[in-house]
Design a protein around this motif. Sequence first.
Motif, PDB file in Angstrom:
ATOM      1  N   VAL A  80      37.733  -0.004  18.009  1.00 17.53           N
ATOM      2  CA  VAL A  80      38.550  -1.081  18.567  1.00 17.53           C
ATOM      3  C   VAL A  80      39.568  -0.482  19.532  1.00 17.53           C
ATOM      4  N   PRO A  81      39.726  -1.047  20.736  1.00 16.14           N
ATOM      5  CA  PRO A  81      40.689  -0.496  21.701  1.00 16.14           C
ATOM      6  C   PRO A  81      42.101  -0.432  21.122  1.00 16.14           C
ATOM      7  N   GLN A  82      42.855   0.549  21.579  1.00 13.44           N
ATOM      8  CA  GLN A  82      44.176   0.810  20.990  1.00 13.44           C
ATOM      9  C   GLN A  82      45.263   0.914  22.047  1.00 13.44           C
ATOM     10  N   VAL A  83      46.408   0.316  21.750  1.00  7.99           N
ATOM     11  CA  VAL A  83      47.628   0.496  22.533  1.00  7.99           C
ATOM     12  C   VAL A  83      48.589   1.346  21.715  1.00  7.99           C
ATOM     13  N   ARG A  84      49.110   2.424  22.329  1.00  2.00           N
ATOM     14  CA  ARG A  84      50.090   3.278  21.655  1.00  2.00           C
ATOM     15  C   ARG A  84      51.474   2.686  21.851  1.00  2.00           C
ATOM     16  N   LEU A  85      52.063   2.232  20.768  1.00  2.00           N
ATOM     17  CA  LEU A  85      53.404   1.650  20.878  1.00  2.00           C
ATOM     18  C   LEU A  85      54.448   2.695  21.247  1.00  2.00           C
ATOM     19  N   ALA A 145      57.773  -4.483  24.868  1.00  5.99           N
ATOM     20  CA  ALA A 145      56.521  -4.408  24.107  1.00  5.99           C
ATOM     21  C   ALA A 145      56.037  -5.798  23.715  1.00  5.99           C
ATOM     22  N   THR A 146      56.956  -6.667  23.294  1.00  2.93           N
ATOM     23  CA  THR A 146      56.585  -8.033  22.907  1.00  2.93           C
ATOM     24  C   THR A 146      55.971  -8.778  24.082  1.00  2.93           C
ATOM     25  N   SER A 147      56.616  -8.717  25.232  1.00  2.92           N
ATOM     26  CA  SER A 147      56.118  -9.397  26.424  1.00  2.92           C
ATOM     27  C   SER A 147      54.757  -8.856  26.848  1.00  2.92           C
ATOM     28  N   THR A 148      54.601  -7.535  26.820  1.00  2.00           N
ATOM     29  CA  THR A 148      53.345  -6.909  27.238  1.00  2.00           C
ATOM     30  C   THR A 148      52.194  -7.307  26.322  1.00  2.00           C
ATOM     31  N   LEU A 149      52.425  -7.272  24.998  1.00  5.87           N
ATOM     32  CA  LEU A 149      51.348  -7.579  24.055  1.00  5.87           C
ATOM     33  C   LEU A 149      51.017  -9.067  24.039  1.00  5.87           C
ATOM     34  N   ALA A 150      52.004  -9.916  24.270  1.00  9.10           N
ATOM     35  CA  ALA A 150      51.725 -11.349  24.368  1.00  9.10           C
ATOM     36  C   ALA A 150      50.817 -11.615  25.569  1.00  9.10           C
ATOM     37  N   ALA A 168      38.538  -4.819  27.681  1.00  9.30           N
ATOM     38  CA  ALA A 168      37.093  -4.812  27.955  1.00  9.30           C
ATOM     39  C   ALA A 168      36.329  -5.845  27.133  1.00  9.30           C
ATOM     40  N   GLY A 169      36.934  -7.018  26.976  1.00  9.61           N
ATOM     41  CA  GLY A 169      36.252  -8.093  26.262  1.00  9.61           C
ATOM     42  C   GLY A 169      36.297  -7.988  24.750  1.00  9.61           C
ATOM     43  N   SER A 170      37.017  -6.977  24.212  1.00 11.19           N
ATOM     44  CA  SER A 170      37.101  -6.839  22.761  1.00 11.19           C
ATOM     45  C   SER A 170      37.849  -8.030  22.154  1.00 11.19           C
ATOM     46  N   PRO A 171      37.386  -8.553  21.012  1.00  7.20           N
ATOM     47  CA  PRO A 171      38.084  -9.666  20.384  1.00  7.20           C
ATOM     48  C   PRO A 171      39.362  -9.264  19.669  1.00  7.20           C
ATOM     49  N   ALA A 172      39.626  -7.955  19.565  1.00 10.75           N
ATOM     50  CA  ALA A 172      40.831  -7.473  18.887  1.00 10.75           C
ATOM     51  C   ALA A 172      41.306  -6.182  19.542  1.00 10.75           C
ATOM     52  N   VAL A 173      42.604  -5.925  19.436  1.00 13.09           N
ATOM     53  CA  VAL A 173      43.209  -4.692  19.931  1.00 13.09           C
ATOM     54  C   VAL A 173      44.141  -4.156  18.855  1.00 13.09           C
ATOM     55  N   ILE A 174      44.021  -2.860  18.538  1.00 11.82           N
ATOM     56  CA  ILE A 174      44.936  -2.209  17.606  1.00 11.82           C
ATOM     57  C   ILE A 174      46.179  -1.767  18.358  1.00 11.82           C
ATOM     58  N   CYS A 175      47.347  -2.101  17.829  1.00 16.88           N
ATOM     59  CA  CYS A 175      48.625  -1.651  18.383  1.00 16.88           C
ATOM     60  C   CYS A 175      49.340  -0.881  17.288  1.00 16.88           C
ATOM     61  N   GLU A 176      49.424   0.437  17.443  1.00 17.91           N
ATOM     62  CA  GLU A 176      49.916   1.261  16.348  1.00 17.91           C
ATOM     63  C   GLU A 176      51.165   2.023  16.727  1.00 17.91           C
ATOM     64  N   GLY A 177      52.045   2.192  15.732  1.00 14.91           N
ATOM     65  CA  GLY A 177      53.272   2.942  15.934  1.00 14.91           C
ATOM     66  C   GLY A 177      54.283   2.597  14.857  1.00 14.91           C
ATOM     67  N   ILE A 178      55.330   3.402  14.752  1.00 11.44           N
ATOM     68  CA  ILE A 178      56.291   3.199  13.670  1.00 11.44           C
ATOM     69  C   ILE A 178      57.089   1.921  13.848  1.00 11.44           C
ATOM     70  N   PHE A 179      57.118   1.371  15.069  1.00 10.07           N
ATOM     71  CA  PHE A 179      57.884   0.147  15.294  1.00 10.07           C
ATOM     72  C   PHE A 179      57.024  -1.113  15.254  1.00 10.07           C
ATOM     73  N   ALA A 180      55.797  -0.980  14.793  1.00  6.59           N
ATOM     74  CA  ALA A 180      54.940  -2.158  14.631  1.00  6.59           C
ATOM     75  C   ALA A 180      55.593  -3.176  13.698  1.00  6.59           C
ATOM     76  N   ILE A 181      56.354  -2.698  12.715  1.00  5.97           N
ATOM     77  CA  ILE A 181      57.036  -3.602  11.776  1.00  5.97           C
ATOM     78  C   ILE A 181      57.948  -4.569  12.533  1.00  5.97           C
ATOM     79  N   ASP A 182      58.650  -4.050  13.516  1.00  4.78           N
ATOM     80  CA  ASP A 182      59.621  -4.857  14.255  1.00  4.78           C
ATOM     81  C   ASP A 182      58.963  -5.842  15.221  1.00  4.78           C
ATOM     82  N   LEU A 183      57.673  -5.650  15.490  1.00  2.00           N
ATOM     83  CA  LEU A 183      56.954  -6.509  16.433  1.00  2.00           C
ATOM     84  C   LEU A 183      56.368  -7.759  15.796  1.00  2.00           C
TER      85      LEU A 183
END
Length: 208
Positions: free
Chosen positions: A30-35, A72-77, A106-121
């Motif tokens: 699954v494609p990933q964004v590094r927070l 980060a919120t604006s970008t991921l939205a 690339a048309g993936s139905p999901a994207v992983i966004c990982e990092g220690i601040f994922a909790i705050d997102l």
Amino acid sequence: MSPEPSSCTIILVAGPSGSGKSRLSSQTGVPQVRLDDFYFDHDHPDLPVRSLPGGGSIVDWDDVRTWDLAGATSTLAGLSRTGSATVPNYDISRSQAFGSHQFNAAGSPAVICEGIFAIDLLAPLQQEGVPVEAIWLDRPRWFNFVRRLQRDLRQRRKPPSVLVRRGIALLRLEPALRRRALAAGFTPLGMAAAAAEVEGISRSRQPH
């Protein structure tokens, strides 16, 4: 607010530094964004500072005030709606961003966004109506400490003495971080269970 029609689900993966969050993406495809790419530069005003065991202090890069939550919120939205977004390039060893890149799901139905601040997102993304799932990657504390130290030494992120003292500080803080994640709505899963969950989310979002 109910979720709007979107290109992909955002899967937030939280966990201590060194717990294997990046590995989860490579395991599942699954494609990933590094927070981490949303950190502020080292010369950003009023960065918080942490005292280290044994003396000295460094910028507390584990404090969310060192990180661009609004950006980060604006970008991921936008990524969820359109399947693409402009993401900063951040050099951890220099504590500085250098340009940006275009992330395409690339048309993936999901994207992983990982990092220690994922909790705050999680809450901000929910408020934006973004379809989002939240996983806390549950691994043993000493396992995380060793993996984190090995990685940071290999990548020469900071001087070795700083990395060891920072690692000890993070080890002590980990139980409180886990409690905060679960209270926010994250589900604690080991690596195998997390991979199965990500693959299940991705399959459920595939067009029929």
